[in-house]
Scaffold this motif. Structure first.
Motif, short mmCIF file in Angstrom:
data_model
loop_
_atom_site.label_atom_id
_atom_site.label_comp_id
_atom_site.label_asym_id
_atom_site.label_seq_id
_atom_site.Cartn_x
_atom_site.Cartn_y
_atom_site.Cartn_z
N ARG A 587 0.83 -1.21 0.00
CA ARG A 587 0.00 0.00 0.00
C ARG A 587 0.86 1.26 0.00
O ARG A 587 0.58 2.24 -0.71
N SER A 588 1.94 1.22 0.82
CA SER A 588 2.84 2.38 0.87
C SER A 588 3.48 2.63 -0.48
O SER A 588 3.64 3.78 -0.92
N GLN A 590 2.23 1.72 -3.46
CA GLN A 590 1.22 2.20 -4.39
C GLN A 590 0.83 3.66 -4.14
O GLN A 590 0.50 4.39 -5.06
N GLU A 591 0.88 4.07 -2.87
CA GLU A 591 0.52 5.44 -2.54
C GLU A 591 1.70 6.41 -2.70
O GLU A 591 1.57 7.61 -2.46
#
Length: 788
Positions: A587-588, A590-591
């Motif tokens: 997630r990190s 992708q963000e």
């Protein structure tokens, strides 16, 4: 099965206890009539039903309640067209209702959530095999009322007659009330209500006023103080009531005849439902008996051994509180043995052992659970002959010895390889030397017939025979050397003393007689007490050590299971933690909070942590996972090796001493691999010429850092979409496990698969670089990948 043997082994008593667990009279009758089966297939089916019923009984999914017997009813249904009465119809309805509940529990039309369709298949098949008398069930439900009569709605005629009867009752009640008030008759009446006498409405009139009111007297009370008086204005109404009562009886008779006709039409389905309930009652009784005795279902087959660990006599268990004080016996015959000779003290338990073996065999062949430990088994004996105790008969002019001989002679022609023979003190009652010789001859004859045998004896010759004869195993009942009391424990490959003098002393025989008997023994040179005492002491010590080892083994097994359970829980927890950490890293990334290399490094650290903590939790994992590699110096061309990363075997073609690399031929494909990736092939040395090469742990060369072994994915033969999906999973796993170098084998072919692999690698954030392999390591057929 020989009925005399059933009686001697007290099998009917076991069936009596079984019948006590049944809930119905027909169930109890069926339980008492249970017999050993002669067909192994039917026995296997009955054992399967019992196993499922035990599960059903433990889960309390379904319980039978008492139901009536229909045995006599079926006889009347098969005869002339005599209508059944209400009691018979209510009995049929009770059976059908409970049979329907049993079908719904065993073969539900819609299985409950989490309930597999294949659960308890034999019981399901048994329930589905019994047809449902649908017409009879529906008719009985519509016609029979909860109060024990027929419903008004049973027929239009019955409904009409009863409706008019109720109307007459209301009219009579109103007319009588008006009449009493108009005539002022309340002082003349014994009660303020109307009653019925001789099926007619009447008034309870005081006897001393009977002449003051015109009407008909039908009866008097027992004291004579009350007369039942019908006023003339009720006569016509009562006459109409009698007509309606007749119509009601005729309508009821028609309904009963109709219901009886339906029962006759569905007689077979009705009988099947009844038999289903009786069979279930017996099965539930068998399950309850198994729980009461701690029974298990034995393996029964033609080639199964005699193995009854922890066997207990069921009548001793059922006759005592929770089987208190019943000493279990391990009745075991090794495959090479066909006979068991038991010796030991009087009242030491020899006969009980014989009876336990025979009775548990009868129970097993009848489809019952046997009170023994798990893992028990028995051969499928079709005949059991028992010769126990003093069988003399004054009426038949038979002594103990002649009775034994007559019974054995009658059974002898029937003995074969599927026969068990139990002999208790055979040969007693005559000259000991001749009796012992005869007993040995009988055992020889039984072994020649390939029969199975268990015998209890006090003959020294037969004891020695048990120790020396091939196919025969000796055993003895242990006793306490200090107190000279039996321990009721069976020890194998030993013989036991009869200790007749000690038993006589225990039961109160005068000491001077015992001393004289001891002197006679010394004079005859027949006193072997000290030798047998020593043997018994050794046997007892051996048995105690075996018991101790058994307890230690059980404790170690439990301890290992607990450790394994803790390890698996910890491993599952670690996997959950690493998965969650990996999701957070993804997630990190992708963000945009983490760069590609940072994300890959974090994933690699998470995988490394998993491996380290797993090894710390279970050190054996790391040791087991570490491959045993070949000693590089001892390897020569032609040696067989197994490549860990490829999971394939090949042969060494060449060595690079400087780079410590091996050139290996794997089925025509030659590649260079790191020496530490080569392990010994399974099956030992396969090198031509028989030369050996050593295997050692994975030492690192001095001054060099460990070389991370290559990891290989073979995609040859895959379609493009399959290959890309598999490659994506492989890259993710490699990142989690901390791999940095990968090898993707895609083959040469048309080059389409290679292009798909390269397109995917080019777009993958985990890949730092990739290139085709050198010509000596696969060339265009393999791509080497470097992870970031």
């Amino acid at each position: 099965m020989d009925t005399r043997s059933l009686q001697l082994l007290e099998f009917p008593k076991v069936l009596g206890y079984l019948a006590d667990f049944a809930v119905s009279v027909p169930g109890r009758r069926a339980a008492v009539a249970l017999t050993p089966l002669a067909d192994l297939e039917r026995l296997s089916e009955r054992q399967g039903l019992l196993a499922e019923c035990l599960e059903l009984h433990r889960d309390a999914v379904f319980r039978l309640s008492e139901f009536p017997s229909l045995d006599g009813l079926f006889e009347s249904l098969g005869g002339e067209s005599v209508p059944l009465d209400l009691d018979a119809l209510f009995a049929i309805q009770a059976v059908l209702i409970q049979a329907g509940q049993a079908r719904e529990a065993l073969a539900p039309r819609e299985a409950p959530r989490g309930f597999p369709e294949t659960a308890r298949p034999l019981l399901r098949q048994m329930a589905e095999a019994a047809p449902v008398p649908k017409k009879t069930m529906a008719a009985l439900a519509r016609c029979l009322a909860p109060d024990g009569g027929l419903r008004d709605e049973s027929s239009p005629e019955l409904f009409s007659a009863r409706a008019e009867i109720r109307a007459i009752h209301r009219r009579c009640t109103r007319q009588v009330k008006d009449y009493v008030q108009e005539q002022g008759l309340s002082p003349f009446l014994q009660d303020d209500f109307m009653t019925i006498s001789s099926d007619r409405y009447v008034l309870p009139l005081k006897s001393n006023f009977k002449g003051r009111i015109p009407g008909i007297i039908h009866d008097y009370s027992q004291t004579g103080e009350t007369c039942y008086f019908e006023p003339f204005f009720l006569v016509e109404v009562n006459n109409r009531l009698q007509e309606l009562k007749k119509e009601e009886r005729e309508a009821e008779a028609k309904v009963l005849a109709t219901l009886t006709l339906l029962c006759r039409q569905e007689w077979e389905a009705l009988l099947a439902s009844y038999r289903l309930l009786v069979a279930l009652d017996v099965l539930f009784a068998c399950a309850a008996l198994a729980e009461a005795t701690g029974g298990v279902i034995p393996e029964v087959g033609a080639n199964e051994p005699v193995r009854l660990p922890g066997a207990r006599h069921p009548l001793l268990i059922l006759g005592r509180a929770a089987g208190a004080g019943v000493v279990p016996q391990d009745i075991v015959l090794e495959p090479q043995h066909r006979a068991l000779i038991i010796s030991g003290a009087n009242a030491g338990g020899k006969t009980v052992c014989l009876k336990t073996l025979g009775l548990l065999a009868l129970m097993a062949f009848s489809g019952l659970a046997v009170p023994a430990a798990a893992g028990c088994s028995l051969p499928f004996w079709r005949k059991i002959f028992v010769f126990l105790g003093d069988e003399q008969s004054l009426e038949d002019h038979l002594s103990t010895f002649t009775a034994q001989i007559r019974h054995v002679s009658r059974a002898w022609p029937q003995v074969d390889g599927t026969t068990l023979v139990l002999l208790d003190e055979f040969g007693a009652g005559t000259d000991p030397a001749q009796g012992a010789a005869l007993a040995q001859a009988v055992v020889d004859g039984l072994l020649e017939k390939n029969a199975w045998l268990a015998a209890a004896t006090h003959f020294p010759a037969l004891k020695a025979y048990g120790l020396s004869k091939p196919g025969v195993r000796a055993a003895c009942m242990l006793f306490d050397p200090a107190g000279k009391k039996p321990l009721y424990r069976l020890a194998y490959d030993q013989v036991g003393a009869s200790v007749a003098l000690d038993v006589a002393r225990e039961h109160g025989l005068p000491e001077e007689i015992l001393e004289r008997a001891h002197r006679y023994l010394l004079l005859e040179g027949a006193d072997s007490t000290s030798i047998l005492d020593r043997l018994n002491e050794l046997a007892l010590r051996k048995q105690e050590e075996l018991d101790e080892l058994s307890v230690q083994k059980a404790e170690e097994k439990k301890k290992t299971a607990r450790i394994r359970e803790r390890f698996e829980k910890r491993l599952a927890s670690l996997l959950d933690e690493v998965r969650e950490a990996s999701r957070e890293i993804s997630r990190s990334y992708q963000e945009g909070r983490l760069g590609r290399k940072q994300a890959q490094k974090a994933l690699a650290e998470a995988g490394k942590r998993l491996i380290e903590e797993q090894a710390a939790t279970d050190p054996g994992v790391a040791d087991a996972a570490k491959p045993a590699v070949a000693d590089f110096e001892s390897l020569t061309p032609g040696d067989a090796v197994h490549l860990q990363s490829w999971n394939k075997s090949g042969r060494v073609l060449d060595k690079d001493l400087k780079r410590r690399m091996l050139k290996v031929d794997m089925g025509g494909v030659c590649i260079w691999v790191d020496a530490r990736d080569a392990a010994a092939p399974s099956g030992g040395d396969t090198r031509p010429g028989g030369g050996g090469w050593s295997v050692k742990s994975d030492p690192e060369p001095s001054g060099r850092s460990p070389v991370v072994p290559s990891f290989v994915l073979d995609l040859r033969g895959r379609r493009a979409d399959e290959a890309v999906a598999e490659l994506a999973v492989f890259l993710d796993e490699s990142v989690l496990k901390g791999r940095t170098q990968l090898e993707i084998v895609h083959g040469k072919g048309t080059g389409a698969l290679r292009r798909e692999v390269h397109d995917f690698l080019r777009a993958s954030p985990q890949v730092a670089s990739y290139c085709l392999a050198p010509a000596d390591r696969g060339g265009d057929g393999m791509t080497m990948v470097e992870l970031a």
